[in-house]
Design a protein around this motif. Sequence first.
Motif, mmCIF file in Angstrom:
data_model
loop_
_atom_site.group_PDB
_atom_site.id
_atom_site.type_symbol
_atom_site.label_atom_id
_atom_site.label_comp_id
_atom_site.label_asym_id
_atom_site.label_seq_id
_atom_site.Cartn_x
_atom_site.Cartn_y
_atom_site.Cartn_z
ATOM 1 N N UNK A 1 72.338 -29.878 17.855
ATOM 2 C CA UNK A 1 71.521 -31.033 17.461
ATOM 3 C C UNK A 1 70.563 -30.710 16.322
ATOM 4 N N UNK A 2 70.075 -31.782 15.689
ATOM 5 C CA UNK A 2 68.971 -31.626 14.741
ATOM 6 C C UNK A 2 67.694 -31.260 15.470
ATOM 7 N N UNK A 3 67.510 -31.871 16.637
ATOM 8 C CA UNK A 3 66.311 -31.656 17.445
ATOM 9 C C UNK A 3 66.716 -31.711 18.906
ATOM 10 N N UNK A 4 66.246 -30.755 19.686
ATOM 11 C CA UNK A 4 66.602 -30.739 21.104
ATOM 12 C C UNK A 4 65.470 -30.133 21.908
ATOM 13 N N UNK A 5 65.213 -30.717 23.077
ATOM 14 C CA UNK A 5 64.241 -30.181 24.026
ATOM 15 C C UNK A 5 64.948 -30.008 25.364
ATOM 16 N N UNK A 6 64.731 -28.879 25.985
ATOM 17 C CA UNK A 6 65.341 -28.598 27.288
ATOM 18 C C UNK A 6 64.424 -29.109 28.392
ATOM 19 N N UNK B 1 58.251 -21.786 20.569
ATOM 20 C CA UNK B 1 56.933 -22.387 20.762
ATOM 21 C C UNK B 1 56.033 -22.010 19.603
ATOM 22 N N UNK B 2 54.994 -22.792 19.401
ATOM 23 C CA UNK B 2 54.083 -22.547 18.283
ATOM 24 C C UNK B 2 53.133 -21.395 18.559
ATOM 25 N N UNK B 3 52.861 -21.128 19.818
ATOM 26 C CA UNK B 3 51.929 -20.050 20.163
ATOM 27 C C UNK B 3 52.527 -18.690 19.813
ATOM 28 N N UNK B 4 51.672 -17.786 19.421
ATOM 29 C CA UNK B 4 52.084 -16.422 19.124
ATOM 30 C C UNK B 4 52.106 -15.616 20.419
ATOM 31 N N UNK B 5 53.269 -15.079 20.750
ATOM 32 C CA UNK B 5 53.365 -14.304 21.987
ATOM 33 C C UNK B 5 53.194 -12.817 21.718
ATOM 34 N N UNK B 6 52.893 -12.453 20.484
ATOM 35 C CA UNK B 6 52.656 -11.054 20.156
ATOM 36 C C UNK B 6 51.349 -10.564 20.749
ATOM 37 N N UNK B 7 51.141 -9.280 20.716
ATOM 38 C CA UNK B 7 49.907 -8.711 21.230
ATOM 39 C C UNK B 7 50.033 -8.172 22.638
ATOM 40 N N UNK B 8 51.148 -8.500 23.304
ATOM 41 C CA UNK B 8 51.386 -7.977 24.646
ATOM 42 C C UNK B 8 52.226 -6.711 24.528
ATOM 43 N N UNK B 9 51.771 -5.652 25.150
ATOM 44 C CA UNK B 9 52.455 -4.378 24.999
ATOM 45 C C UNK B 9 53.640 -4.237 25.937
ATOM 46 N N UNK B 10 53.579 -4.875 27.094
ATOM 47 C CA UNK B 10 54.654 -4.679 28.063
ATOM 48 C C UNK B 10 55.315 -6.000 28.461
ATOM 49 N N UNK B 11 54.591 -6.916 29.064
ATOM 50 C CA UNK B 11 55.195 -8.128 29.579
ATOM 51 C C UNK B 11 55.666 -7.914 31.003
ATOM 52 N N UNK B 12 56.327 -8.919 31.608
ATOM 53 C CA UNK B 12 56.698 -10.194 30.998
ATOM 54 C C UNK B 12 55.504 -11.091 30.708
ATOM 55 N N UNK B 13 55.661 -11.925 29.678
ATOM 56 C CA UNK B 13 54.610 -12.861 29.273
ATOM 57 C C UNK B 13 54.905 -14.189 29.967
ATOM 58 N N UNK C 1 51.921 -23.335 31.797
ATOM 59 C CA UNK C 1 52.348 -24.723 31.689
ATOM 60 C C UNK C 1 53.661 -24.791 30.920
ATOM 61 N N UNK C 2 54.430 -25.845 31.202
ATOM 62 C CA UNK C 2 55.706 -26.021 30.504
ATOM 63 C C UNK C 2 55.481 -26.652 29.146
ATOM 64 N N UNK C 3 55.843 -25.988 28.063
ATOM 65 C CA UNK C 3 55.609 -26.552 26.724
ATOM 66 C C UNK C 3 56.690 -27.559 26.351
ATOM 67 N N UNK C 4 56.334 -28.511 25.509
ATOM 68 C CA UNK C 4 57.333 -29.369 24.868
ATOM 69 C C UNK C 4 57.642 -28.715 23.526
ATOM 70 N N UNK C 5 58.807 -28.122 23.427
ATOM 71 C CA UNK C 5 59.116 -27.299 22.258
ATOM 72 C C UNK C 5 60.592 -27.418 21.909
ATOM 73 N N UNK C 6 60.923 -26.990 20.707
ATOM 74 C CA UNK C 6 62.312 -27.040 20.249
ATOM 75 C C UNK C 6 63.160 -26.034 21.024
ATOM 76 N N UNK C 7 64.334 -26.503 21.459
ATOM 77 C CA UNK C 7 65.316 -25.620 22.093
ATOM 78 C C UNK C 7 66.410 -25.349 21.074
ATOM 79 N N UNK C 8 66.658 -24.091 20.771
ATOM 80 C CA UNK C 8 67.621 -23.701 19.742
ATOM 81 C C UNK C 8 69.009 -23.412 20.313
#
Length: 520
Positions: free
Chosen positions: A186-191, A401-413, A417-424
């Motif tokens: 799709x051009x745009x898709x949300x899961x 998602x628009x948020x930056x998930x960097x900065x975590x050394x191990x995870x899981x992150x 809340x469930x984001x409304x974001x593009x599903x690729x």
Amino acid sequence: MPEKSKKEMKREARTLLRAHLNRDDRCWLMKNFSPLCSVVMLENLKNATVNFITSHPGLSYVFEQERTTFQINAEYFALRSVGIKKEKKKNGLQLSESFLSALEELVSVACEEVDGCPIILVCGCQDVGKSTFNRYLINQLLNSISCVDYLECDLGQTEFTPPGCISLLNITEPLLGPPFTHQRTPQKMVYFGKSTCKNNYENYIEIIKYVFSSYKRESPLIINTMGWVTDQGLLLLVDLIRLLSPSHVVQFSSSRSRVMPQLTPTYVDDMDGLYTKSKAKVRDRGFYLPEFADSLEFGDEEKESPVAFSGHKLMCVQLDFFFRKTPRNRELHNRVLRDLALLGYLGQLQAPAPRPLRPLHSLTPYQVPFHAVALRVIHSDVAPTHVLYAVNASWVGLCKILDDVGGYTEGPVLLTQTPICDCLGFGICRGIDMEKRLYHILTPVPPEELRNVNCLLVGAISIPQCVLKSQHGFEGTIPYVTTDYNVKLPGATGKIGAREAEETYRKRQHPKARFYRKAH
């Protein structure tokens, strides 16, 4: 442009046929050719997706034909070789006058529209012909225009994507098969993550608003809606009509379906939806919708005035046709179609035919570090200590998602809340390496797109059981398959990935078609 002569048309037809027929067959065909006839080229559908689907036990019948009751002759074998057979008239697709009239008018409007592209919303109960109409309309439109936009709002029976998605697509090629044969990007898709929006209506509406905002109004738009049109489903439909402001509403009904009110502009105007209140029509300006004013894009001069939508034209279509679904087997039938859509998507992992199929367990997955992606299990409350159990061997949405998930050394992150974001795209988490802190993801999404993925969403869409239990070439104990599943674990509600008990699974196994008998 001057019309082509008969000689020119014959020459053009002969050129097109050269790549498909030998000389004798071409000569025979051209002897019977006339300027008013059509030549339909049919070939056996042999591609990687079809081969992948039919490689699973219990699914090979999908492309089989029932035994014919007509005379078996040379014509029968010629038609059967390309998947065609004669059928009794009552069993065929019978298009009503209202169906054909609506189709003709909509094609005319789409080709002659001067003030913008028509937005066509198709609605009605289950099993009344909405999907058939959509495919027929798309194919008719593509005879006259280069592309058609399609907004999918039916979570359970999606046309171009795996189930549980709301998507916007630009269609440029005709549709000649069921959904699992034409999975597209799709051009745009949300899961959304479920095959129904019950108990989560507000998020459903918000996602549709988000996806619809990408529609550029450069092509006609066809909107497919759910078959749930009673009680709260009807109120949601009223909300969608107000939100999407269609120019035409095509309402389907049949003698077998429940009677639903005619969705005239007056009815929609006077009816409260789930999230919108009834408004009196603003004279010559349509519906006033402050609820959605912030979600739509307008020019500066439009922002100063209230958001208003004009009324739609209602087109009622009565359609009755023969089908084998009943209220008792409908859910099982729909589940099989959803599984086929998932298998059609996973078939993209295979190399093009005629190269041999490879079982999924033999394919190399991508390694994704824990700290590189955020994680969220949607539609279910899962204790943080059990999240990785929920993710392992699950169908996952690969999102951005628009948020930056960097900065975590191990995870899981973990997301709260469930984001409304593009599903690729989608994949299977086929394993988790706790020592190296890696997810192993199997997906057909190309690497250049995967670089943008920074979030994994796990919903209630299950991997088809045949993928886990019926892969060729596997020996020994099958991983991830057990009847000893403790639903009383903290956070394990029994709904994670829609995992069912063994007795429920037995009911879900793909049934062989009752009407098919193997010829001796």
